[in-house]
Design an enzyme around this catalytic site. Structure first.
Site, PDB file in Angstrom:
ATOM      1  N   PHE A 130      -5.320 -39.036  -1.106  1.00  0.00           N
ATOM      2  CA  PHE A 130      -6.659 -39.614  -1.217  1.00  0.00           C
ATOM      3  C   PHE A 130      -6.577 -40.854  -2.115  1.00  0.00           C
ATOM      4  O   PHE A 130      -5.940 -40.819  -3.173  1.00  0.00           O
ATOM      5  CB  PHE A 130      -7.534 -38.539  -1.846  1.00  0.00           C
ATOM      6  CG  PHE A 130      -9.000 -38.736  -1.687  1.00  0.00           C
ATOM      7  CD1 PHE A 130      -9.632 -38.384  -0.513  1.00  0.00           C
ATOM      8  CD2 PHE A 130      -9.755 -39.247  -2.729  1.00  0.00           C
ATOM      9  CE1 PHE A 130     -11.010 -38.534  -0.377  1.00  0.00           C
ATOM     10  CE2 PHE A 130     -11.123 -39.403  -2.611  1.00  0.00           C
ATOM     11  CZ  PHE A 130     -11.755 -39.042  -1.423  1.00  0.00           C
ATOM     12  N   ASP A 212      -3.054 -31.674  -6.568  1.00  0.00           N
ATOM     13  CA  ASP A 212      -4.449 -31.910  -6.258  1.00  0.00           C
ATOM     14  C   ASP A 212      -4.860 -30.859  -5.237  1.00  0.00           C
ATOM     15  O   ASP A 212      -4.369 -30.880  -4.099  1.00  0.00           O
ATOM     16  CB  ASP A 212      -4.644 -33.319  -5.692  1.00  0.00           C
ATOM     17  CG  ASP A 212      -6.110 -33.613  -5.458  1.00  0.00           C
ATOM     18  OD1 ASP A 212      -6.819 -32.699  -4.988  1.00  0.00           O
ATOM     19  OD2 ASP A 212      -6.550 -34.731  -5.748  1.00  0.00           O
ATOM     20  N   TYR A 237     -17.137 -29.275  -4.861  1.00  0.00           N
ATOM     21  CA  TYR A 237     -18.259 -29.481  -3.931  1.00  0.00           C
ATOM     22  C   TYR A 237     -17.817 -29.399  -2.484  1.00  0.00           C
ATOM     23  O   TYR A 237     -18.643 -29.530  -1.594  1.00  0.00           O
ATOM     24  CB  TYR A 237     -18.952 -30.828  -4.200  1.00  0.00           C
ATOM     25  CG  TYR A 237     -18.018 -32.018  -4.318  1.00  0.00           C
ATOM     26  CD1 TYR A 237     -17.474 -32.609  -3.194  1.00  0.00           C
ATOM     27  CD2 TYR A 237     -17.673 -32.539  -5.569  1.00  0.00           C
ATOM     28  CE1 TYR A 237     -16.612 -33.688  -3.312  1.00  0.00           C
ATOM     29  CE2 TYR A 237     -16.817 -33.608  -5.689  1.00  0.00           C
ATOM     30  CZ  TYR A 237     -16.290 -34.190  -4.553  1.00  0.00           C
ATOM     31  OH  TYR A 237     -15.425 -35.252  -4.667  1.00  0.00           O
ATOM     32  N   LYS A 238     -16.506 -29.186  -2.237  1.00  0.00           N
ATOM     33  CA  LYS A 238     -16.033 -29.041  -0.854  1.00  0.00           C
ATOM     34  C   LYS A 238     -16.118 -27.555  -0.478  1.00  0.00           C
ATOM     35  O   LYS A 238     -17.203 -27.022  -0.370  1.00  0.00           O
ATOM     36  CB  LYS A 238     -14.638 -29.648  -0.739  1.00  0.00           C
ATOM     37  CG  LYS A 238     -14.697 -31.174  -0.927  1.00  0.00           C
ATOM     38  CD  LYS A 238     -13.361 -31.861  -1.041  1.00  0.00           C
ATOM     39  CE  LYS A 238     -13.578 -33.358  -1.237  1.00  0.00           C
ATOM     40  NZ  LYS A 238     -12.363 -34.081  -1.676  1.00  0.00           N
ATOM     41  N   ARG A 387     -12.608 -34.941  11.711  1.00  0.00           N
ATOM     42  CA  ARG A 387     -12.238 -33.689  11.045  1.00  0.00           C
ATOM     43  C   ARG A 387     -13.261 -32.614  11.369  1.00  0.00           C
ATOM     44  O   ARG A 387     -14.465 -32.833  11.224  1.00  0.00           O
ATOM     45  CB  ARG A 387     -12.165 -33.882   9.529  1.00  0.00           C
ATOM     46  CG  ARG A 387     -11.064 -34.824   9.089  1.00  0.00           C
ATOM     47  CD  ARG A 387     -10.890 -34.812   7.576  1.00  0.00           C
ATOM     48  NE  ARG A 387     -12.128 -35.021   6.853  1.00  0.00           N
ATOM     49  CZ  ARG A 387     -12.215 -35.049   5.533  1.00  0.00           C
ATOM     50  NH1 ARG A 387     -11.135 -34.851   4.791  1.00  0.00           N
ATOM     51  NH2 ARG A 387     -13.372 -35.262   4.940  1.00  0.00           N
TER      52      ARG A 387
HETATM   53  C1  LIG Z   1     -12.463 -35.184  -2.543  1.00  0.00           C
HETATM   54  C2  LIG Z   1     -11.222 -35.657  -3.215  1.00  0.00           C
HETATM   55  C3  LIG Z   1     -11.284 -36.417  -4.389  1.00  0.00           C
HETATM   56  C4  LIG Z   1     -12.616 -36.816  -4.979  1.00  0.00           C
HETATM   57  O1  LIG Z   1     -12.544 -37.056  -6.329  1.00  0.00           O
HETATM   58  P1  LIG Z   1     -13.885 -37.160  -7.197  1.00  0.00           P
HETATM   59  O2  LIG Z   1     -13.424 -37.537  -8.520  1.00  0.00           O
HETATM   60  O3  LIG Z   1     -14.574 -35.839  -7.099  1.00  0.00           O
HETATM   61  O4  LIG Z   1     -14.735 -38.203  -6.563  1.00  0.00           O
HETATM   62  C5  LIG Z   1     -10.096 -36.802  -4.984  1.00  0.00           C
HETATM   63  N1  LIG Z   1      -8.908 -36.468  -4.439  1.00  0.00           N
HETATM   64  C6  LIG Z   1      -8.821 -35.743  -3.304  1.00  0.00           C
HETATM   65  C7  LIG Z   1      -7.479 -35.388  -2.737  1.00  0.00           C
HETATM   66  C8  LIG Z   1      -9.977 -35.337  -2.650  1.00  0.00           C
HETATM   67  O5  LIG Z   1      -9.899 -34.630  -1.531  1.00  0.00           O
END
Ligand SMILES: *Cc1c(COP(=O)(O)O)cnc(C)c1O
Length: 427
Positions: A130, A212, A237-238, A387
């Site tokens: 990400f 992560d 939040y996922k 997705r």
């Molecule tokens: C959703 C996600 C994020 C989001 O990070 P926030 O700090 O909550 O905005 C970061 N890394 C990965 C791999 C994600 O899937």
């Protein structure tokens, strides 16, 4: 081509025998929609709603005293929630705290555990992670006076652009690498990496490793403590359904407790001494030490309700159903949708698959817009990925079937061609 009615029959049968089916009624499902986007933003449960109103109520009734009084004193909330979340990542209760956001937690963990020495100063990541993770890693290197280009080394993707090769990751773990930061499940393809094997390989080479777990927590079981994972972060939040902007999780292995936080703040203090207001910080002796400022209570409260559902349902049952749901999708794509130019971009091997399926098509953006217009909520990731995340706690097999039936109609009637091809909005 098999008819949809046979898939509906199979789905009905599967739903009848689904031990998690009873949880669907606990969630607010958007009216008339089939929601398949729980890997971007999970849905609100009634238990989470109640937990949030309870915290609001404690504020209403107690004011400042809510910090130390009431059913759940706010002062201990982050650690309490960490304890409740620990089983989801296979950690000891004192190894997890609920704090910050994923990106902030990455900054904290790297600021704390990245200790370059001589020529061992590189950070190992991958090109498929990400973007926010990579931005954070690069800015940490720059803060250390190093080069974002030279000192961040990224494992390339395989030729398909979807996956990472674990042996290639290990081959890049050389004596110049100080720290590795990798995604447990890749956010686009849904590939699940072998965390145990990669953690072991990193340690054999003198490298600290962090994960992560944004796309794996709540979908896949973890055993961080047993595997010796050094540290990890994830959002809630996922799959964990904590709500938009819900506060994230942070894990630090017990062996590292006592390491001074790289980014210090008063909420990382030893809880018994925080209010001495001493000019020198006395950090906590558990993962709580890596908090920075005042916890975001209202964005943490929904987790109380949500985690109680996870504790009851059990991660093994959730994983089992999740794999059955994505298997079902695979089957429908293979038997019906390959003839429309769709491909699956997710590993078929259940040991390498997270909670969603990536459906690829050259017109994916238009198709995902058409799906939304027809009441199916997927999400789109450029350039060609739709997705689909059927979530074990609130999606049914009939949901998946109905979504795919609507997709077939969209393709048969070429409805997607009416939608714009440029992208702007949040998906
Ligand atoms: C959703 C996600 C994020 C989001 O990070 P926030 O700090 O909550 O905005 C970061 N890394 C990965 C791999 C994600 O899937």
């Amino acid at each position: 081509m098999p008819s949809f009615s046979s898939f509906f029959e199979e789905a009905w049968e599967l739903d009848q025998n689904d031990p998690l089916g009873k949880y669907r009624g606990e969630f607010y499902l958007p009216d008339g929609k089939i929601y398949l986007d729980g890997n971007s933003l999970g849905l609100l449960s009634k238990r989470s709603e109640l937990a949030l109103t309870e915290v609001l109520d404690s504020w209403k009734k107690l004011g400042i005293d809510g910090w130390v009084q009431g059913k759940r004193p706010w002062f201990y909330f982050a650690e309490d929630l960490g304890q409740k979340m620990a089983p989801l990542v296979g950690a000891r209760p004192e190894e997890v705290v609920v704090t910050g956001s994923t990106t902030v937690n990455i900054h904290q963990l790297v600021a704390t555990f990245y200790r370059p020495q001589g020529s061992r100063r590189k950070i190992l990541a991958d090109v498929l992670n990400f973007p926010s993770d990579l931005y954070a890693l690069k800015s940490q290197l720059i803060l250390h006076g190093y080069s974002a280009e030279e000192d961040l080394i990224c494992v390339p993707s395989d030729p398909s652009g979807r996956y990472l090769d674990e042996d290639e990751i290990i081959a890049m773990m050389n004596e110049e690498v100080a720290l590795a930061w990798l995604p447990a499940v890749l956010y686009k393809s849904g590939q699940l990496l072998d965390m145990e094997k990669l953690t072991k390989a990193a340690h054999e080479r003198g490298i600290l490793i962090g994960w992560d777990a944004c796309h794996s927590v709540g979908a896949v079981p973890h055993r961080f403590a047993e595997w010796g994972v050094d540290f990890a972060a994830w959002c809630t939040y996922k799959y964990l359904n904590s709500g938009p902007g819900g506060v994230a999780g942070l894990y630090v292995h017990k062996k590292h407790h006592g390491t001074k936080p790289g980014l210090a703040g008063w909420f990382g203090s030893d809880k018994e001494r925080q209010f001495e207001m001493a000019p020198e910080m006395i950090p906590g002796s558990d993962a709580g030490a890596y908090q920075i400022g005042t916890p975001h209570l209202l964005s943490m409260a929904p987790l109380i309700g949500s985690l109680s559902i996870f504790a009851e349902a059990g991660m093994e049952a959730i994983r089992k159903k999740s794999l059955m749901l994505t298997d079902f999708l695979f089957k429908m794509v293979d038997q019906i949708f390959s003839s429309y130019g769709f491909e699956t971009g997710t590993p078929r091997n259940p040991k390498q698959r997270g909670g969603h399926l990536a459906l690829e098509h050259p017109d994916a953006l238009q198709i995902s817009r058409a799906l939304k217009a027809e009441g199916v909520i997927p999400d789109f990731r450029p350039p060609n990925v739709i997705r689909l995340a059927p979530v074990a706690l609130y999606n049914s097999f009939i949901d998946v079937c109905e979504a795919m039936k609507r997709l077939k109609q969209i393709m048969d009637e070429k409805k997607y061609q009416h939608y714009p091809t440029e992208s702007k909005e949040v998906t």
